[in-house]
Design a protein around this motif. Structure first.
Motif, mmCIF file in Angstrom:
data_model
loop_
_atom_site.group_PDB
_atom_site.id
_atom_site.type_symbol
_atom_site.label_atom_id
_atom_site.label_comp_id
_atom_site.label_asym_id
_atom_site.label_seq_id
_atom_site.Cartn_x
_atom_site.Cartn_y
_atom_site.Cartn_z
ATOM 1 N N UNK A 144 0.842 -1.199 0.000
ATOM 2 C CA UNK A 144 0.000 0.000 0.000
ATOM 3 C C UNK A 144 0.885 1.260 0.000
ATOM 4 N N UNK A 145 1.967 1.216 0.757
ATOM 5 C CA UNK A 145 2.898 2.351 0.795
ATOM 6 C C UNK A 145 3.539 2.539 -0.588
ATOM 7 N N UNK A 146 3.885 1.426 -1.227
ATOM 8 C CA UNK A 146 4.451 1.504 -2.582
ATOM 9 C C UNK A 146 3.454 2.147 -3.547
ATOM 10 N N UNK A 147 2.179 1.770 -3.431
ATOM 11 C CA UNK A 147 1.150 2.364 -4.303
ATOM 12 C C UNK A 147 1.010 3.856 -4.041
ATOM 13 N N UNK A 148 1.074 4.236 -2.760
ATOM 14 C CA UNK A 148 0.958 5.663 -2.414
ATOM 15 C C UNK A 148 2.124 6.449 -2.996
ATOM 16 N N UNK A 149 3.310 5.853 -2.946
ATOM 17 C CA UNK A 149 4.507 6.559 -3.419
ATOM 18 C C UNK A 149 4.632 6.546 -4.944
ATOM 19 N N UNK A 150 3.960 5.594 -5.590
ATOM 20 C CA UNK A 150 4.072 5.467 -7.041
ATOM 21 C C UNK A 150 3.552 6.708 -7.767
#
Ligand code: ATP
Ligand code: MG
Length: 336
Positions: free
Chosen positions: A164-170
């Motif tokens: 989820x953090x990766x998606x937010x940062x993407x």
């Protein structure tokens, strides 16, 4: 430079059974580029309401009574629904408590992270997938290639939250809003995720608005902290100063609630402040914390207390900020 988030005198209400009740009152807070600001307070004090306002994502029965929300200098009130959708997941992204609710169970991790690169980064299939793999490595997921093909249910809660953090940062955000992002995780994983936020913040120069009921959690990541009580900020200051010498008795009580690992059992019993905050829409004439406050006097309940400057560039909504004992003093309730 301009703040990435500016909440200017924000007041919000919710409608319940035909009546409007104030949930947040006159809240002003800024987050500078790359800064990590914490927002803490007990359940129901209005933290998530502030988060939703900052994302331009309030529920249908909420309204802004006063004030403005500006993200990277842009007033959200002036944006169309389409512009708001572009903003969310782009300039500003959010991570919530439950990664299970944020992930689509029927899509692979790779498909979900790549989708953000397609929507917000304009990348096509292969490039989006490659970027997704790199972002999974950034959030310290071991063996990102294998993980791209996995489904959410195959991952632990901590790994799901990393996705989820990766998606937010993407979406390459300038501001990440974290609403209790580690509350659902066990203590070890919570520590790892907190360390990850601290690292990512430096590596990606992203600002954080870190919301938690736990001052101890916020302390490990944030430069500055705002303490909310019953919809209002009661103290704002540097995390360090606030811990060394709280300038509001409510902040001192929150510090006393942080579990002390040497006395786990004893502190488990002490980890609550006696009494309850006022309910939604109940606004006392004076200080809302006075009924629970160990240093309150009758004058505290007579009229509203302004948020006023105290030492070290801090602000406190207390008439007697200097009488707030340092942490570990004798403010602890003997019994609950
Ligand atoms: P928690 O720590 O439990 O997440 P919080 O600080 O995030 O609490 P909010 O969720 O912002 O608090 O709620 C603030 C107040 O507004 C509470 O009294 C809550 O019951 C009320 N509230 C929140 N959402 C709604 C809604 N959609 N409709 C009506 N009232 C709401
Ligand atoms: Mg909340």
């Amino acid at each position: 430079s301009a703040p990435v988030l500016e909440l200017a005198g924000l007041s919000l209400s919710y409608r319940r059974r035909g009546r409007w009740h104030a949930a947040v009152r006159g809240l002003s807070l800024q987050v500078a580029p790359g800064e990590a600001v914490g927002l803490v307070g007990e359940s129901g004090c209005g933290k998530s309401t502030v988060a939703m306002a900052a994302l331009g994502y309030l529920p249908g029965n909420a309204r802004i009574d006063q004030g403005a929300v500006r993200v990277a200098g842009v007033d959200l009130a002036g944006l169309s629904p389409a512009a708001l959708r572009r903003l969310r997941g782009g300039t500003v992204a959010a991570v919530y408590q439950s990664p299970g609710a944020a992930l689509n169970p029927s899509l692979t991790v790779g498909e979900q992270v790549a989708e953000v690169y397609r929507l917000h980064g304009g990348l096509d299939g292969g490039a989006a997938r490659a970027a997704a793999g790199r972002m999974l490595a950034r959030v310290r997921i071991p063996d990102p290639e294998r993980l791209l093909a996995a489904y959410p249910y195959q991952l632990s809660g901590g790994m799901q939250q990393r996705v989820v953090i990766a998606m937010a940062l993407a979406g390459d955000p300038r501001l990440l809003i974290l609403d209790e992002p580690t509350t659902a995780l066990d203590a070890t994983v919570q520590g790892e995720i907190l360390a990850l936020f601290a690292t990512l913040r430096v590596e990606l120069r992203v600002a954080l608005l870190f919301i938690s009921h736990d001052l101890g959690v916020v302390r490990t990541v944030c430069d500055r902290v705002g303490v909310m009580y019953a919809g209002e900020l009661v103290e704002v200051g540097s995390a360090q100063a606030l811990f060394q010498q709280p300038a509001h008795p409510y902040t001192a009580s929150l510090i006393d609630c942080i579990p002390d690992f040497r006395h786990r059992w004893e502190d488990a019993r002490l980890a609550a402040i006696p009494g309850l905050p006022p309910g939604l829409g109940e606004q006392p004439r004076g200080c809302a914390f006075a009924p629970r406050c160990p240093v309150a006097r009758s004058v505290c309940e007579e009229r509203p207390i302004p948020l006023a400057a105290v030492a070290d560039g801090r602000m406190s909504r207390c008439l007697f900020p200097e009488q707030t004992a340092p942490p570990g003093g004798n403010r602890r309730p003997a019994t609950i």
